[in-house]
Design a protein around this motif. Structure first.
Motif, mmCIF file in Angstrom:
data_model
loop_
_atom_site.group_PDB
_atom_site.id
_atom_site.type_symbol
_atom_site.label_atom_id
_atom_site.label_comp_id
_atom_site.label_asym_id
_atom_site.label_seq_id
_atom_site.Cartn_x
_atom_site.Cartn_y
_atom_site.Cartn_z
ATOM 1 N N ASP A 136 59.568 4.960 21.981
ATOM 2 C CA ASP A 136 59.501 6.412 21.769
ATOM 3 C C ASP A 136 60.462 6.887 20.684
ATOM 4 O O ASP A 136 60.818 8.068 20.666
ATOM 5 N N ILE A 137 60.872 6.015 19.783
ATOM 6 C CA ILE A 137 61.887 6.411 18.795
ATOM 7 C C ILE A 137 61.389 7.556 17.908
ATOM 8 O O ILE A 137 62.181 8.342 17.384
ATOM 9 N N GLY A 138 60.065 7.688 17.812
ATOM 10 C CA GLY A 138 59.505 8.802 17.036
ATOM 11 C C GLY A 138 59.896 10.155 17.612
ATOM 12 O O GLY A 138 59.874 11.173 16.910
ATOM 13 N N LYS A 139 60.301 10.179 18.886
ATOM 14 C CA LYS A 139 60.709 11.453 19.490
ATOM 15 C C LYS A 139 62.018 11.970 18.895
ATOM 16 O O LYS A 139 62.361 13.130 19.084
ATOM 17 N N LEU A 140 62.740 11.083 18.207
ATOM 18 C CA LEU A 140 63.942 11.546 17.503
ATOM 19 C C LEU A 140 63.580 12.588 16.449
ATOM 20 O O LEU A 140 64.431 13.353 16.018
ATOM 21 N N SER A 141 62.310 12.593 16.047
ATOM 22 C CA SER A 141 61.885 13.539 15.012
ATOM 23 C C SER A 141 61.091 14.719 15.592
ATOM 24 O O SER A 141 60.488 15.487 14.853
ATOM 25 N N VAL A 142 61.072 14.838 16.913
ATOM 26 C CA VAL A 142 60.367 15.963 17.560
ATOM 27 C C VAL A 142 61.412 16.876 18.196
ATOM 28 O O VAL A 142 62.413 16.395 18.733
ATOM 29 N N SER A 143 61.192 18.186 18.130
ATOM 30 C CA SER A 143 62.247 19.111 18.576
ATOM 31 C C SER A 143 62.438 19.055 20.096
ATOM 32 O O SER A 143 61.493 18.840 20.859
ATOM 33 N N ASP A 144 63.691 19.272 20.504
ATOM 34 C CA ASP A 144 64.053 19.330 21.918
ATOM 35 C C ASP A 144 63.225 20.373 22.670
ATOM 36 O O ASP A 144 62.878 20.180 23.817
ATOM 37 N N ARG A 145 62.946 21.493 21.967
ATOM 38 C CA ARG A 145 62.230 22.591 22.625
ATOM 39 C C ARG A 145 60.891 22.096 23.177
ATOM 40 O O ARG A 145 60.495 22.438 24.289
ATOM 41 N N ILE A 146 60.223 21.254 22.416
ATOM 42 C CA ILE A 146 58.921 20.735 22.854
ATOM 43 C C ILE A 146 59.106 19.638 23.902
ATOM 44 O O ILE A 146 58.433 19.613 24.934
ATOM 45 N N LEU A 147 60.066 18.744 23.654
ATOM 46 C CA LEU A 147 60.227 17.596 24.555
ATOM 47 C C LEU A 147 60.710 17.979 25.948
ATOM 48 O O LEU A 147 60.441 17.285 26.919
ATOM 49 N N THR A 148 61.451 19.077 26.035
ATOM 50 C CA THR A 148 62.021 19.435 27.348
ATOM 51 C C THR A 148 61.387 20.696 27.924
ATOM 52 O O THR A 148 61.884 21.241 28.901
ATOM 53 N N PRO A 163 54.191 8.657 17.976
ATOM 54 C CA PRO A 163 53.944 7.241 17.627
ATOM 55 C C PRO A 163 53.908 7.026 16.104
ATOM 56 O O PRO A 163 54.479 6.068 15.591
ATOM 57 N N ALA A 164 53.248 7.957 15.389
ATOM 58 C CA ALA A 164 53.173 7.813 13.929
ATOM 59 C C ALA A 164 54.545 8.038 13.296
ATOM 60 O O ALA A 164 54.920 7.347 12.327
ATOM 61 N N LEU A 165 55.305 8.984 13.847
ATOM 62 C CA LEU A 165 56.655 9.243 13.312
ATOM 63 C C LEU A 165 57.562 8.029 13.522
ATOM 64 O O LEU A 165 58.369 7.680 12.666
ATOM 65 N N GLY A 166 57.400 7.386 14.680
ATOM 66 C CA GLY A 166 58.187 6.183 14.962
ATOM 67 C C GLY A 166 57.803 5.054 14.027
ATOM 68 O O GLY A 166 58.652 4.334 13.501
ATOM 69 N N PHE A 167 56.492 4.926 13.798
ATOM 70 C CA PHE A 167 55.987 3.884 12.887
ATOM 71 C C PHE A 167 56.578 4.081 11.491
ATOM 72 O O PHE A 167 57.041 3.150 10.843
ATOM 73 N N ARG A 168 56.589 5.359 11.052
ATOM 74 C CA ARG A 168 57.112 5.661 9.719
ATOM 75 C C ARG A 168 58.613 5.353 9.640
ATOM 76 O O ARG A 168 59.117 4.842 8.672
ATOM 77 N N ARG A 169 59.327 5.669 10.716
ATOM 78 C CA ARG A 169 60.777 5.453 10.746
ATOM 79 C C ARG A 169 61.127 3.966 10.661
ATOM 80 O O ARG A 169 62.106 3.582 10.049
ATOM 81 N N LEU A 170 60.296 3.132 11.310
ATOM 82 C CA LEU A 170 60.645 1.708 11.403
ATOM 83 C C LEU A 170 59.851 0.800 10.472
ATOM 84 O O LEU A 170 60.209 -0.359 10.277
ATOM 85 N N GLY A 171 58.751 1.354 9.917
ATOM 86 C CA GLY A 171 57.766 0.529 9.207
ATOM 87 C C GLY A 171 58.316 -0.325 8.080
ATOM 88 O O GLY A 171 57.792 -1.398 7.823
ATOM 89 N N LYS A 172 59.347 0.155 7.399
ATOM 90 C CA LYS A 172 59.834 -0.608 6.238
ATOM 91 C C LYS A 172 61.004 -1.516 6.568
ATOM 92 O O LYS A 172 61.558 -2.182 5.696
ATOM 93 N N ARG A 173 61.399 -1.542 7.820
ATOM 94 C CA ARG A 173 62.554 -2.377 8.186
ATOM 95 C C ARG A 173 62.146 -3.843 8.227
ATOM 96 O O ARG A 173 61.014 -4.177 8.560
ATOM 97 N N SER A 211 59.534 -6.777 14.248
ATOM 98 C CA SER A 211 58.333 -7.604 14.104
ATOM 99 C C SER A 211 57.082 -6.725 14.141
ATOM 100 O O SER A 211 57.131 -5.559 14.558
ATOM 101 N N PHE A 212 55.972 -7.310 13.741
ATOM 102 C CA PHE A 212 54.697 -6.587 13.772
ATOM 103 C C PHE A 212 54.382 -6.150 15.209
ATOM 104 O O PHE A 212 53.963 -5.017 15.448
ATOM 105 N N ALA A 213 54.589 -7.064 16.151
ATOM 106 C CA ALA A 213 54.281 -6.743 17.556
ATOM 107 C C ALA A 213 55.115 -5.547 18.026
ATOM 108 O O ALA A 213 54.603 -4.633 18.689
ATOM 109 N N GLN A 214 56.394 -5.531 17.673
ATOM 110 C CA GLN A 214 57.269 -4.417 18.079
ATOM 111 C C GLN A 214 56.806 -3.107 17.444
ATOM 112 O O GLN A 214 56.774 -2.059 18.093
ATOM 113 N N LEU A 215 56.428 -3.212 16.187
ATOM 114 C CA LEU A 215 55.968 -2.021 15.475
ATOM 115 C C LEU A 215 54.685 -1.470 16.105
ATOM 116 O O LEU A 215 54.485 -0.264 16.224
ATOM 117 N N MET A 216 53.815 -2.372 16.546
ATOM 118 C CA MET A 216 52.564 -1.946 17.177
ATOM 119 C C MET A 216 52.826 -1.274 18.532
ATOM 120 O O MET A 216 52.087 -0.389 18.937
#
Ligand code: FE2
Length: 325
Positions: A196-208, A225-235, A239-244
């Motif tokens: 759920d690392i993509g939630k780092l880019s979603v506001s608290d107001r929505i998440l809570t 999910p897409a925000l998380g993919f973008r955050r980690l995609g170039k690292r 691994s591919f499995a983790q990214l998926m």
């Protein structure tokens, strides 16, 4: 992003030290500070040259003080201390497995909360890999069943608590399914922590938000999910499995998930694994808008509403694993 209200460990410029890892015989020789419950300010609790008595530790525990703090000047020394003490805790056969896992969980929740609060992907990755290696060593023991695990977890709804619980459950299910070899389980655990690392880019107001999300807010939340993919995609350290797992953990095998309505085998096996325990974990945990469901209620709801959206072999295995004593 949503961070814990029960374990807000971070204080700018200070390193949190878990009280669970201190003993009267071995307290780091640094000034330790304690957070004032009312003001939130740190006050000097114990100077470096003052010995700690067993009664002091008992009083801290009785007052629910789980964290002390050292200034960041001592950060490296404290990190080494924490890692070494955790390692000793995991190996301590004089403590029951439940006790060890319970203590480990309190500590890693705090450490991960600190890392998430920095909103720094490097910090989260570093914590995730340290935590995962430690947790897997306890989770892979034959005398630790998935049912035991559930009874040891915290079930308050916080992104960090949820991520950790999902991580532990993914390891337990992957182990029971023999989805990967034991040497790959730490990577599965890291994927769970990160899912759920993509939630780092979603506001608290929505998440809570305690009311039902409006459609527009739902669309924002579903971008994680897409925000998380973008955050980690170039690292290069993921691994591919983790990214998926990050990208596909809300997909459903019947094509009714998001972000792209993938079906069946288009969804990576690790992501299908994550879907099963992610739904289960959400149901048995408190949410801002509802209380937690019992295990039986959770399975009944999953049977009714999700039976064709989850990988059946994985889902049935998870049910068996939880019921196994
Ligand atoms: Fe998610």
């Amino acid at each position: 992003m949503a961070t814990s209200t029960t374990i807000q460990t971070q204080c700018l410029g200070y390193t949190p030290i878990p009280v669970a890892l201190l003993s009267a015989e071995e307290v780091p020789a640094v000034d330790l500070y304690r957070k004032d419950a009312e003001s939130g300010r740190l006050r000097l609790y114990r100077a470096a040259d003052v010995p700690m008595q067993p009664e002091d530790l008992q009083r801290l525990n009785e007052s629910n003080t789980h964290w002390l703090y050292a200034t960041d000047i001592d950060h490296e020394q404290m990190q080494r201390f924490i890692r070494r003490k955790l390692d000793l805790l995991i190996r301590d056969e004089s403590l029951s497995l439940r006790d060890r896992f319970g203590r480990l969980n309190i500590v890693v929740e705090g450490l991960l909360t600190s890392a998430f609060e920095t909103n720094d992907t490097d910090e989260v990755m570093k914590s995730a890999s340290q935590i995962s290696a430690m947790a897997v060593r306890l989770l892979c023991r034959d005398d630790m069943t998935a049912g035991d695990l559930i009874s040891l977890l915290h079930h308050d709804y916080q992104t960090v608590t949820h991520s950790l619980n999902v991580s532990y459950m993914m390891v337990a299910l992957a182990r029971d399914l023999r989805l990967v070899g034991n040497d790959e389980l730490p990577s599965v655990a890291v994927a769970g922590v990160l899912h759920d690392i993509g939630k780092l880019s979603v506001s608290d107001r929505i998440l809570t938000k305690s009311d039902r999300l409006q459609r527009r807010e739902q669309r924002v939340a579903q971008k994680h999910p897409a925000l998380g993919f973008r955050r980690l995609g170039k690292r290069t350290d993921i691994s591919f499995a983790q990214l998926m797992v990050v990208y596909q953990h809300h997909e459903r095998t019947n094509g009714k998930g998001y972000p792209v309505s993938a079906v069946g085998d288009e969804i990576h096996p690790w992501a299908r694994l994550c879907s099963v325990v992610n739904v289960f974990e959400s149901l048995i945990s408190n949410r801002p808008y509802r209380g937690r469901y019992s295990l039986a209620e959770a399975f009944s709801m999953m049977d009714q509403h999700l039976s064709d959206g989850l990988d059946q072999e994985m889902y049935q295995c998870w049910k068996q694993s939880i019921r196994k004593k």
